[in-house]
Design an enzyme around this catalytic site. Structure first.
Site, mmCIF file in Angstrom:
data_model
loop_
_atom_site.group_PDB
_atom_site.id
_atom_site.type_symbol
_atom_site.label_atom_id
_atom_site.label_comp_id
_atom_site.label_asym_id
_atom_site.label_seq_id
_atom_site.Cartn_x
_atom_site.Cartn_y
_atom_site.Cartn_z
ATOM 1 N N CYS A 1 1.212 -0.721 0.437
ATOM 2 C CA CYS A 1 0.055 -0.160 0.106
ATOM 3 C C CYS A 1 0.922 1.056 -0.044
ATOM 4 C CB CYS A 1 -1.213 -0.080 1.488
ATOM 5 S SG CYS A 1 -2.147 1.617 1.551
ATOM 6 N N CYS B 1 -2.527 15.363 2.378
ATOM 7 C CA CYS B 1 -3.234 15.713 1.434
ATOM 8 C C CYS B 1 -3.634 17.119 1.682
ATOM 9 C CB CYS B 1 -4.286 14.265 1.747
ATOM 10 S SG CYS B 1 -4.962 14.150 0.166
ATOM 11 N N CYS C 1 -9.856 11.080 8.506
ATOM 12 C CA CYS C 1 -8.897 10.853 8.112
ATOM 13 C C CYS C 1 -7.368 11.470 8.332
ATOM 14 C CB CYS C 1 -7.922 11.239 6.141
ATOM 15 S SG CYS C 1 -6.870 10.191 6.039
ATOM 16 N N GLY D 1 -1.698 11.029 0.483
ATOM 17 C CA GLY D 1 -2.519 11.815 -0.321
ATOM 18 C C GLY D 1 -3.374 11.450 -1.358
ATOM 19 N N GLU D 2 -3.112 12.061 -2.151
ATOM 20 C CA GLU D 2 -4.774 11.736 -3.437
ATOM 21 C C GLU D 2 -3.622 11.711 -4.364
ATOM 22 O OE1 GLU D 2 -8.067 11.373 -3.969
ATOM 23 O OE2 GLU D 2 -6.691 11.474 -5.715
ATOM 24 N N SER E 1 -6.303 4.283 -5.903
ATOM 25 C CA SER E 1 -8.361 4.769 -5.113
ATOM 26 C C SER E 1 -8.125 5.963 -4.702
ATOM 27 C CB SER E 1 -7.859 4.387 -3.024
ATOM 28 O OG SER E 1 -8.768 4.958 -3.110
ATOM 29 N N SER F 1 -13.512 6.072 -3.518
ATOM 30 C CA SER F 1 -13.972 6.358 -2.140
ATOM 31 C C SER F 1 -15.034 7.471 -1.997
ATOM 32 C CB SER F 1 -13.092 6.789 -1.602
ATOM 33 O OG SER F 1 -11.357 6.586 -1.210
ATOM 34 N N LEU F 2 -15.950 6.715 -2.260
ATOM 35 C CA LEU F 2 -17.684 7.235 -2.064
ATOM 36 C C LEU F 2 -17.891 7.233 -0.876
ATOM 37 C CD1 LEU F 2 -20.030 8.323 -4.214
ATOM 38 C CD2 LEU F 2 -20.796 6.254 -2.917
ATOM 39 N N HIS F 3 -18.078 6.550 -0.035
ATOM 40 C CA HIS F 3 -17.740 6.658 1.382
ATOM 41 C C HIS F 3 -19.814 7.203 2.624
ATOM 42 C CE1 HIS F 3 -14.076 5.570 1.953
ATOM 43 N NE2 HIS F 3 -13.605 6.911 1.691
ATOM 44 N N ASN G 1 -11.910 3.317 11.087
ATOM 45 C CA ASN G 1 -11.178 2.992 12.237
ATOM 46 C C ASN G 1 -10.432 3.752 12.847
ATOM 47 O OD1 ASN G 1 -8.244 1.546 13.161
ATOM 48 N ND2 ASN G 1 -7.947 0.782 11.821
ATOM 49 N N CYS H 1 -4.792 4.755 7.445
ATOM 50 C CA CYS H 1 -4.114 6.278 6.649
ATOM 51 C C CYS H 1 -3.292 6.763 7.167
ATOM 52 C CB CYS H 1 -4.869 6.819 6.011
ATOM 53 S SG CYS H 1 -4.449 7.458 4.332
HETATM 54 N N1 SAH Z 1 -6.411 9.868 -1.269
HETATM 55 C C1 SAH Z 1 -6.819 8.478 -1.813
HETATM 56 C C2 SAH Z 1 -5.990 7.306 -1.738
HETATM 57 C C3 SAH Z 1 -5.798 7.270 0.460
HETATM 58 S S1 SAH Z 1 -6.742 6.578 1.211
HETATM 59 C C4 SAH Z 1 -8.530 8.850 -1.549
HETATM 60 O O1 SAH Z 1 -8.672 8.291 -0.408
HETATM 61 O O2 SAH Z 1 -9.018 7.406 -1.857
HETATM 62 C C5 SAH Z 1 -6.985 5.279 1.178
HETATM 63 C C6 SAH Z 1 -8.108 4.936 2.038
HETATM 64 O O3 SAH Z 1 -8.342 4.474 3.268
HETATM 65 C C7 SAH Z 1 -9.472 5.797 1.520
HETATM 66 O O4 SAH Z 1 -10.728 5.021 0.748
HETATM 67 C C8 SAH Z 1 -9.833 6.600 3.046
HETATM 68 O O5 SAH Z 1 -10.888 7.449 2.849
HETATM 69 C C9 SAH Z 1 -9.555 5.516 3.687
HETATM 70 N N2 SAH Z 1 -9.182 5.886 5.202
HETATM 71 C C10 SAH Z 1 -8.707 6.474 5.203
HETATM 72 N N3 SAH Z 1 -9.324 7.173 6.997
HETATM 73 C C11 SAH Z 1 -9.672 5.906 7.482
HETATM 74 C C12 SAH Z 1 -9.877 5.628 8.827
HETATM 75 N N4 SAH Z 1 -9.700 6.532 9.523
HETATM 76 N N5 SAH Z 1 -10.345 3.859 8.461
HETATM 77 C C13 SAH Z 1 -10.549 3.505 7.529
HETATM 78 N N6 SAH Z 1 -10.248 3.563 6.448
HETATM 79 C C14 SAH Z 1 -9.785 5.270 6.280
HETATM 80 FE FE1 SF4 Z 2 -6.202 13.170 1.546
HETATM 81 FE FE2 SF4 Z 2 -7.864 9.768 1.266
HETATM 82 FE FE3 SF4 Z 2 -6.905 11.353 3.328
HETATM 83 FE FE4 SF4 Z 2 -8.990 12.044 2.025
HETATM 84 S S1 SF4 Z 2 -8.934 9.882 2.748
HETATM 85 S S2 SF4 Z 2 -8.128 13.345 3.182
HETATM 86 S S3 SF4 Z 2 -7.842 12.012 0.023
HETATM 87 S S4 SF4 Z 2 -5.769 11.160 2.023
#
Ligand code: SAH
Ligand code: SF4
Length: 339
Positions: free
Chosen positions: A105, A112, A119, A159-160, A189, A212-214, A288, A331
């Site tokens: 990963c 970011c 996050c 990061g994105e 992602s 990452s729709l969420h 998480n 993350c």
């Molecule tokens: N920036 C991109 C890729 C990095 S984050 C994105 O957001 O898709 C990778 C994944 O980890 C994303 O789906 C993000 O939503 C998830 N993530 C971030 N913080 C998290 C947390 N506290 N618990 C579970 N997943 C988390």
């Molecule tokens: Fe950046 Fe992905 Fe974290 Fe959102 S979840 S802040 S896009 S790293």
């Protein structure tokens, strides 16, 4: 001093040329770096001692340091890596039951800018992009440290990736050509950066796109992700439809499940409706907990209920296994603790 790690064959040939050696030496060095993952030039045992001494005067394997390494009880390894300018990123290696599959990963940026509220990476803001060399260096460092060969890559670290797309695409090419990791074993992602998705559609990316729709609607999504105000769900859907049409590929929808916020029956119904005409699989991610907010983990029951509601719509749904929970492998969490 040249850093061998990250150079392509032509660039290594330039070095061997300057040392008066043949192209075949360059091919050997290339194999040692990418496939056999040596830590030092002295481990390149099919090169003569004399040639190694000459090479050591002008080149070294890597300039990236392992600052912290943690191993989870489930075998997940988490690294905090430090680049020469002192900036750090996280890289995680997940070993699934099937031992042949080793998934790295990787991070695409330091920090970011997207700043999602759940996050840990987003909380500290954007620091800088990683170069393509720094992206592949993460995989090389893992391979050197473990002696194992990474087979799959997910851009799900810090990061994105779609806001650093030139470097991400270049790194993907190198994973393909030099590491022999096929495009289908790579997943990118994104939080839903529409111009980036359009570019990937035009490039006919062969890798898996994960979104990452969420959230099931604009209200909840804008609460979780500020990016929803810039690239709202209806526009995002148009971009995804276009991507699927142009590439013929199935996308992955990531959905972070947070207790009582987006894990309800109503949310499931709205999500099914949003996704009904998109060719996609769904990956549910139980939240998480990180230190800096009040969101809570969903219960096991609500995860199962949510999953089966989505399955009734005919979609394939998986629940992401919690990896390395005992070492803060979510993350951005390790970097947050060290800094
Ligand atoms: N920036 C991109 C890729 C990095 S984050 C994105 O957001 O898709 C990778 C994944 O980890 C994303 O789906 C993000 O939503 C998830 N993530 C971030 N913080 C998290 C947390 N506290 N618990 C579970 N997943 C988390
Ligand atoms: Fe950046 Fe992905 Fe974290 Fe959102 S979840 S802040 S896009 S790293």
């Amino acid at each position: 001093m040249k850093i061998l790690s990250g150079l392509n064959l032509q660039e290594i040939e330039q070095i061997t040329n300057e040392l008066g050696a043949s192209k075949f030496r360059a091919r050997q060095i290339h194999n040692w770096i990418y496939l056999k993952s040596v830590n030092e030039i002295d481990e390149m045992t099919d090169l003569s001692v004399k040639f190694r001494e000459e090479l050591k005067k002008v080149a070294t394997v890597s300039d990236t340091k392992i600052k912290v390494k943690q191993e989870s009880s489930d075998g997940t390894l988490k690294y905090l890596l430090e680049f020469p300018d002192g900036e750090c990123v996280e890289t995680v290696l997940m070993r699934f039951d099937n031992r042949a599959n080793l998934t790295a990963c990787v991070s695409s940026q330091v920090g970011c800018a997207v700043n999602c509220s759940f996050c840990a990476t987003g909380k500290r803001g954007f620091i800088r992009n990683l170069s393509y060399k720094e992206i592949i260096e993460q995989v090389l460092t893992i391979q050197r440290d473990t002696g194992l060969k990474v087979t799959n890559i997910v851009f799900m670290g810090q990061g994105e990736p779609l806001l650093n797309l030139d470097n991400v695409l270049k790194a993907m090419d190198i994973f393909n050509e030099n590491f022999q990791i096929g495009a289908r074993r790579i997943t990118v992602s994104t939080s839903g950066i529409i111009p980036g998705i359009a570019r990937l559609a035009d490039n006919d990316m062969q890798s898996t796109l994960a979104i990452s729709l969420h959230a099931p609607n604009h209200e909840i999504r804008s609460q979780l992700m500020q990016i929803e105000n810039k690239y709202p769900m209806p526009e995002l859907k148009k971009a995804l439809k276009n991507y699927i049409e142009k590439t013929g590929r199935r996308i992955t929808i990531e959905y972070l499940l947070i207790k009582d916020l987006n894990d309800t029956l109503e949310s499931a119904k709205q999500l099914v409706n949003y996704l009904h005409d998109l060719k996609c699989n769904i990956n549910l991610i139980p939240y998480n907990p990180t230190e800096k907010n009040d969101y809570q983990k969903p219960s096991g029951n609500s995860i199962m209920r949510f999953k089966s509601l989505l399955e009734q719509s005919g979609k394939k749904v998986t629940v992401r296994l919690e990896r390395g929970a005992d070492i803060d492998a979510a993350c951005g969490q390790l970097r947050g603790k060290v800094k």
